[in-house]
Design an enzyme around this catalytic site. Structure first.
Site, short mmCIF file in Angstrom:
data_model
loop_
_atom_site.label_atom_id
_atom_site.label_comp_id
_atom_site.label_asym_id
_atom_site.label_seq_id
_atom_site.Cartn_x
_atom_site.Cartn_y
_atom_site.Cartn_z
N CYS A 431 -6.80 16.95 -1.20
CA CYS A 431 -7.66 17.97 -1.78
C CYS A 431 -6.77 18.95 -2.55
O CYS A 431 -5.57 18.74 -2.68
CB CYS A 431 -8.50 18.67 -0.72
SG CYS A 431 -7.58 19.75 0.38
N ASP A 432 -7.35 19.99 -3.04
CA ASP A 432 -6.62 20.89 -3.91
C ASP A 432 -5.45 21.54 -3.19
O ASP A 432 -4.38 21.71 -3.76
CB ASP A 432 -7.57 21.95 -4.45
CG ASP A 432 -6.94 22.75 -5.58
OD1 ASP A 432 -6.24 22.14 -6.40
OD2 ASP A 432 -7.16 23.97 -5.65
#
Length: 733
Positions: A431-432
């Site tokens: 994810c980010d």
């Protein structure tokens, strides 16, 4: 058949050599631009260059002797242990460089003394040249980074709070010094001896006019993807040393000559049949001008005797290059005729052109002969491409697009355009920020993989920004898949639209069955396009999960080992020491991270914007964040939705908002009648703000709770904040 048995059965020296070659290639290839820049510098500005310039020439020596090996060391260390490994690897490699220089200086001093004692003039003395430590960097940097990583795991759970930065900085510095000394006194003499041996061997081949014989090794190695170990492990370091001394090197032309491949493809163009003949002209253009040599490998594999044509063409090209004393200033990568001309020595253009023509002509004639005298069917180029990809262990996007082959082991890999067709050993949920939603998703997926009997398959979570092309499967939310694919082009990419009970998880497990244990019986039905990745709209985001603050790495990568094991306590097997410590620490911290005062059983929000305000206000009220963090939660939602699936949203701030976080905390808001969250019905909103890893254990419990419909029902029926806490606390992964 267990996966361990399958892995053991699947081992071969060829595969091991491919892995070594891939590692060497991964260290060298990112630094090819620096090698090309050095080649341009030598081509123009040394004494016999196109435009001699003494001041600029002074950069040639330091660049080849220090900058380029240290760049390779940085890349090699970073591959193993990211920034921390890169720093330690560079320090250690500097020891190898200095040790080599010291040894050469001692040998030169002794040789000069003997030379003068014999009555000869000092001006006639030829000193031994420097040994450029490319091989030393490829050995020392990954080794130092690997040991540093193991050492960090030994003491990471015993560092007193507040002393993390001090311990991490000094441990890396002290260990870097130790490895510098080890490189100086240990590895430097070995690499000097190895380089001398290899250089003498090449010189003997050249002097005996036998250098063309190396094509007997190189050309088949290319088709079977063993060339990286030869090319980047031996030819590139020797070529650079040769070019540094003589201004050019023929060694750069041994593997990069496009002639043999073009000759084979031209023969198929004229004398081939079916799909092979139709696709060969396009392949020839890509191979010759684009430099993608692997595109002709399937044509050889359709008729393996054509390896002899490649060998004959390669030998002819080397013979002409040696005859005309040609050479390149730097490696030509990719092996395009344009790249070769771009780094060719100023006196070598004619010889190189004739060498390419000779290689193409000989391989064309031999290929024509073999195609004419042997039985030739319509040419199953798709099957040959699949065979090539199986040997390579990766999907060839170029060959597959040209031939129309959905090649590779498993339709799933082809469906999402991935380049991976081998075993599945490493799965990452990205994810980010790599700490919140990805930890939750990894927990759920890890449990499924373990339950399927694949305990040796690593399932972890990371930030997209820290990914490199080492992963077999990369799981992301749909909006993030393109970003992840840019960093991990050879992986299978799986996009999910929710993080709790996505059907894509079962498809990943099915893919692991297919790749790792194809003879095993599975309970689930095969899923067509198992990893075809692009699934509905929705959740993105959680991409950032940890909410801002702790999503950068702690000083000196304190969190890196924990990243890799985040959520391991959720697996069916016993957790390792780092997981146990995390569980212990977080269990004690859980009441503070999610306190009864931060739980609301009947929220008043009506949509995602007011839901963020309500969850964020609880974080502010708990003294965990400033109001600016709530603004960052809205900014995150405007970029990527934080709806997770199963009626759950986990809003959090952007990475830039970490300065507004005072401590890790979570808030819980329930909406009995539900609210609309970017088009998704939502009953639960959990706000998070993370400084480090303190919130991960509870977040993983949240993930497991929401993956179980019975537990979600308990949350819906709970009548007190204490009961909510008890449900999360009772959840056993």
């Amino acid at each position: 058949m267990t996966t361990k048995t399958e892995a053991k059965r699947g081992f071969s020296p060829r595969v091991a050599l491919q892995k070594v070659g891939t590692s060497l290639s991964n260290m060298v290839m990112p630094n090819i631009p620096a090698l090309i820049a050095w080649g341009i510098l030598t081509a123009f500005f040394i004494e016999d260059g196109w435009t001699p310039n003494a001041p600029l020439e002074s950069a040639v020596g330091p660049m080849i002797h220090y900058l380029l090996p240290l760049l390779i060391a940085n890349t090699g260390g970073r591959m193993i242990y990211e920034a921390r490994g890169a720093v330690v690897g560079v320090i250690a490699t500097m020891g190898v460089i200095a040790g080599s220089d010291w040894l050469i200086a001692q040998d030169n001093a002794a040789a000069l003394e003997e030379w003068l004692a014999s009555g000869k003039a000092e001006a006639d003395f030829a000193a031994l040249p420097e040994v450029h430590m490319f091989i030393g960097a490829m050995i020392m940097a990954p080794l130092a980074a690997w040991i540093m990583k193991k050492l960090d795991r030994l003491w990471q759970d015993h560092i007193p709070a507040g002393f993390e930065m001090l311990v991490n900085m000094f441990s890396a510095g002290i260990f870097g010094f130790i490895m510098l000394a080890a490189g100086f006194f240990g590895l430097a003499p070995l690499v000097n001896a190895l380089m001398t041996l290899l250089a003498n061997g090449v010189a003997a081949l050249i002097n005996a006019h036998l250098l063309p014989l190396v094509s007997i090794l190189i050309e088949p190695a290319k088709v079977f993807f063993l060339n990286n170990a030869i090319n980047h492990g031996v030819l590139t370091p020797l070529g650079i040393a040769d070019a540094a001394t003589n201004g050019k090197s023929v060694l750069f032309l041994l593997e990069s000559n496009p002639g043999p491949g073009v000759g084979i493809l031209l023969a198929y163009t004229i004398f081939g049949r079916g799909a092979a003949r139709a696709s060969a002209p396009g392949a020839a253009i890509i191979q010759f001008f684009g430099g993608i040599h692997e595109i002709y490998f399937p044509y050889v594999l359709m008729k393996p005797i054509l390896i002899l044509a490649a060998v004959g063409g390669g030998m002819s090209g080397v013979f002409v290059n040696v005859l005309f004393n040609t050479g390149l200033k730097a490696p030509a990568s990719p092996g395009s005729i344009l790249a070769i001309y771009g780094v060719a020595a100023r006196d070598s253009y004619l010889g190189i052109t004739l060498a390419v023509l000779a290689a193409a002509g000989v391989s064309f004639l031999l290929s024509t002969l073999f195609l004419k005298i042997g039985k030739q069917d319509d040419g199953d180029i798709a099957a040959a491409t699949a065979k090539m990809e199986e040997m390579k262990g990766k999907k060839s996007s170029v060959a597959g697009a040209l031939t129309g082959a959905g090649a590779g082991a498993g339709a799933a890999a082809a469906a999402d355009g991935s380049g991976h067709t081998g075993r599945i050993d490493k799965i990452v949920f990205a994810c980010d920020a790599g700490m919140g939603s990805s930890a939750m998703g990894a927990t759920v997926l890890r449990k499924k993989v373990r339950a399927a009997g694949f305990a040796d398959v690593e399932v972890t979570n990371k930030a997209i920004s820290s990914l490199n092309d080492e992963w077999d499967v990369v799981v992301t939310q749909k909006e993030l898949t393109d970003r992840a694919r840019q960093r991990t082009g050879s992986a299978v990419h799986v996009s999910v639209d929710q993080f709790m009970n996505s059907p894509r998880y079962d498809e990943v497990v099915e893919l692991v069955h297919e790749r790792n244990d194809p003879q095993a019986e599975t309970d689930s039905e095969p899923v067509a396009g198992a990893t075809a990745a692009t699934v509905g709209a929705g959740a993105a985001g959680a991409a950032g999960a940890g909410a801002g603050g702790g999503h950068g790495r702690r000083a000196a990568e304190k969190t890196a080992p924990q990243h890799e094991s985040a959520g391991a306590a959720g697996a069916s097997e016993a957790p390792d020491s780092s997981d146990a410590a995390a569980a212990s620490d977080t269990s004690a911290a859980s009441p503070e991270i999610l306190s009864p005062g931060s739980i609301v059983l009947t929220g008043t929000a009506t949509d995602s914007a007011s839901g963020i305000d309500e969850a964020g206000a609880l974080l502010v009220g708990a003294g965990a964040v400033d109001q600016g963090y709530v603004d960052a939660m809205h900014a995150r939602e405007a970029t990527v939705s934080t709806f997770m699936g199963n009626g759950l949203a986990i809003p959090h701030g952007t990475n830039d908002a970490k300065s507004t976080i005072k401590r890790s905390a979570m808030s819980f808001v329930r909406y009995p009648d539900g609210i609309e969250w970017n088009g998704n019905p939502t009953k639960f909103v959990i706000g998070i703000a993370g400084v480090g890893n303190e919130h991960l254990e509870l977040l993983q419990k949240v993930a497991m709770t929401f993956s179980d419909p019975a537990q979600v029902e308990r949350l819906e029926q709970a009548t007190s904040a204490e009961e909510i806490l008890a449900i999360f606390g009772d959840e056993k992964e």
